[in-house]
Design an enzyme around this catalytic site. Structure first.
Site, PDB file in Angstrom:
ATOM      1  N   HIS A  92       0.809  -1.225   0.000  1.00 49.18           N
ATOM      2  CA  HIS A  92       0.000   0.000   0.000  1.00 49.18           C
ATOM      3  C   HIS A  92       0.839   1.271   0.000  1.00 49.18           C
ATOM      4  CE1 HIS A  92      -3.166  -2.816   0.888  1.00 49.18           C
ATOM      5  NE2 HIS A  92      -4.051  -1.860   0.699  1.00 49.18           N
ATOM      6  N   LYS A  94       3.398   2.349  -1.913  1.00 47.32           N
ATOM      7  CA  LYS A  94       4.194   2.676  -3.095  1.00 47.32           C
ATOM      8  C   LYS A  94       4.364   4.187  -3.220  1.00 47.32           C
ATOM      9  CE  LYS A  94       1.387   0.141  -5.667  1.00 47.32           C
ATOM     10  NZ  LYS A  94       0.758  -0.802  -4.711  1.00 47.32           N
ATOM     11  N   TYR A 157      -2.370   5.299   0.119  1.00 46.61           N
ATOM     12  CA  TYR A 157      -2.845   5.647  -1.233  1.00 46.61           C
ATOM     13  C   TYR A 157      -2.512   7.110  -1.570  1.00 46.61           C
ATOM     14  CZ  TYR A 157      -5.583   1.318  -1.032  1.00 46.61           C
ATOM     15  OH  TYR A 157      -5.998   0.013  -0.929  1.00 46.61           O
ATOM     16  N   ARG A 173      -5.796   8.560   1.977  1.00 45.26           N
ATOM     17  CA  ARG A 173      -6.751   8.082   2.964  1.00 45.26           C
ATOM     18  C   ARG A 173      -6.099   8.179   4.335  1.00 45.26           C
ATOM     19  NH1 ARG A 173      -8.633   2.122   2.232  1.00 45.26           N
ATOM     20  NH2 ARG A 173      -6.745   1.802   3.462  1.00 45.26           N
ATOM     21  N   TYR A 215     -12.833   4.806  -2.403  1.00 48.45           N
ATOM     22  CA  TYR A 215     -11.531   4.742  -3.080  1.00 48.45           C
ATOM     23  C   TYR A 215     -11.500   5.772  -4.217  1.00 48.45           C
ATOM     24  CZ  TYR A 215     -10.435   0.459  -0.599  1.00 48.45           C
ATOM     25  OH  TYR A 215     -10.168  -0.451   0.385  1.00 48.45           O
ATOM     26  N   HIS A 247     -13.906  -7.094   4.575  1.00 51.80           N
ATOM     27  CA  HIS A 247     -13.379  -5.915   3.907  1.00 51.80           C
ATOM     28  C   HIS A 247     -13.491  -5.995   2.390  1.00 51.80           C
ATOM     29  CE1 HIS A 247     -10.859  -2.728   2.586  1.00 51.80           C
ATOM     30  NE2 HIS A 247      -9.872  -3.525   2.249  1.00 51.80           N
TER      31      HIS A 247
HETATM   32 ZN    ZN Z   1     -13.047  -2.360   4.155  1.00 52.58          ZN
END
Ligand code: ZN
Length: 457
Positions: A92, A94, A157, A173, A215, A247
């Protein structure tokens, strides 16, 4: 294990060329969402990716001389150092890269929501990692970097947007998957940032045992505008009784909105002012672009304006596959005609990720990376000349039998020879060959220089 640079067999011919620029990509080395991963500036394309131990690496290609520099390790990620974790490669954190008005390069990387020792996340939950911000010690010099402690450790992110006046926006986020999405703004080339501002709100639902989550993908619009395309994640409680995993079970729809950075005011595609931050019912009422209905799995692509200033975006849509994490989905394209959202699920494009090159509202090229119809890794240009009603595969830029392929969003201000970064994902190893790919395929490099990493057993 140990790694050494340039440790090649003596028989290797120094004149050998390869079509990758480095072989030390690691895990999902690039993605559409951590972006931009590269920027073209004064004849040089700078690229960032996740390398060994999930640390960020940066390389540069000089278009006129054909010379490469790097890759250099640009920072230290908290993640990737614990092989005993249930998921040893988190992926996550990067890096996203931006060049400020003074020529310094900035990376944000390394986060997946923060850890218990960071304290309470005021805007959501935590998971792992620590978002970090590094800056090059000298302008346009990727060889040395320093850590700046001025952004939230809870971020993940990470996405950069730079405006024409030099203001930097870091979108991310603020925590794990049950957290708000925020931005932090800097008016001094990233030396200080204002506190996080929420624009997409996570919220526990009162009707079912689940949390609303989001997202988004964020980019430049016209003038002072920032555009955002996003999908909705209905995050079921693990003990909710829903089939599948809490999730990963549902991601739906596509939404679109715009922020005028001069005023800080948000609006929808029709131009109506929005009340912020966005919550689910309000998003459905004001910003909905595509309803996915029974198809419960979506995955964001990118957004861009056409010459008429109408937004286009890519997103992957498909049924949820209960047998594994995620679903099987196909790449789609949608655009605003001025009156309505136009697009369909039968574009002809396979699954994958892709950003766009838009010549007109009718003429759209998508640089798509993923597995092709033969299940081989590929990067190809898919082109529509009818405004996205149909696409044909115009050109294959890279094809790797039996491998997967990860692709970045478009490099900012891209040179035609260097539009995207791709990572070849062979089976049986976590290491990736990294490609810089333009309209005519990958840019070559001497094999010795590209062989950054040789694993020493
Ligand atoms: Zn979730």
């Amino acid at each position: 294990m140990h790694f050494s640079a340039l440790n090649l067999p003596a028989a290797d011919d120094p004149t050998d060329q390869v079509d990758y620029f480095a072989n030390n990509g690691f895990g999902n080395a690039v993605a559409i969402v951590q972006q931009p991963a590269g920027e073209h500036h004064n004849g040089v394309t700078y690229v960032a990716y996740q390398g060994p131990l999930e640390d960020p690496y940066v390389a540069a290609y000089h278009h006129e001389t054909g010379e490469w520099q790097g890759p250099f390790k640009a920072g230290e990620s908290v993640m990737g150092k614990a092989p005993d974790r249930p998921k040893p490669i988190d992926n996550h954190g990067k890096p996203a890269l931006v060049i400020d008005d003074e020529g310094y390069l900035h990376l944000a990387f390394g986060g997946h929501g923060g850890m218990p020792h960071h304290g309470k996340n005021p805007l959501g939950n935590i998971h792992y990692g620590e978002m970090r911000h590094v800056v090059s010690k000298r302008p346009l010099d990727i060889s040395s970097w320093e850590l700046l402690d001025n952004v939230s450790v809870f971020g993940t992110y990470n996405q950069w947007v730079k405006m024409d006046n030099g203001d930097l926006y870091l979108f991310y986020r603020h925590g794990a998957h049950r957290s708000d999405w925020v931005y932090q703004k800097s008016t001094d080339n990233g030396r200080t940032f204002a506190p996080p501002v929420s624009f997409l709100k996570h919220r526990r639902r009162s009707d079912v045992a689940a949390v609303d989550s989001w997202y988004p993908w964020v980019g430049r619009g016209e003038g002072d505008d920032i555009i955002v395309v996003y999908d909705y994640h209905l995050c079921w409680d693990v003990d909710s009784g829903r089939r599948g995993h809490g999730h990963t079970t549902e991601r739906r729809n596509a939404y679109y909105m715009v922020m005028d950075t001069k005023s800080g005011v948000w609006r929808n595609v029709q131009g109506e002012t929005l009340s912020m931050p966005i919550v689910k019912d309000y998003a459905d009422e004001k910003t909905l672009a595509v309803t996915t209905g029974d198809l419960l799995w979506t995955f964001n692509g990118a957004a861009k304006l056409d010459p008429a200033s109408h937004p286009h975006f890519t997103t992957s849509i498909g049924p949820m596959d209960w047998s594994k994490f995620g679903g099987s989905k196909l790449t789609t394209h949608f655009r605003w005609t001025g009156q309505e959202w136009s697009g369909n699920l039968a574009t002809g494009m396979p699954r994958g990720g892709g950003d766009m090159l838009i010549s007109s509202s009718e003429d759209v090229r998508i640089f798509l990376g993923g597995r092709d119809a033969g299940n081989d890794g590929s990067v190809a240009i898919w082109r529509s000349k009818d405004g996205g009603d149909s696409f044909i595969r115009e050109k294959v830029l890279l094809h790797r039998p039996g491998s997967g392929m990860a692709i970045s969003s478009m490099i900012k201000n891209a040179h035609p020879d260097a539009r995207v970064i791709a990572a070849e994902i062979p089976s049986g190893t976590d290491y990736r060959r990294m490609y810089l790919i333009g309209d005519n395929g990958p840019i070559p490099r001497a094999k010795r220089a590209a062989s950054v990493l040789v694993r020493v057993e």
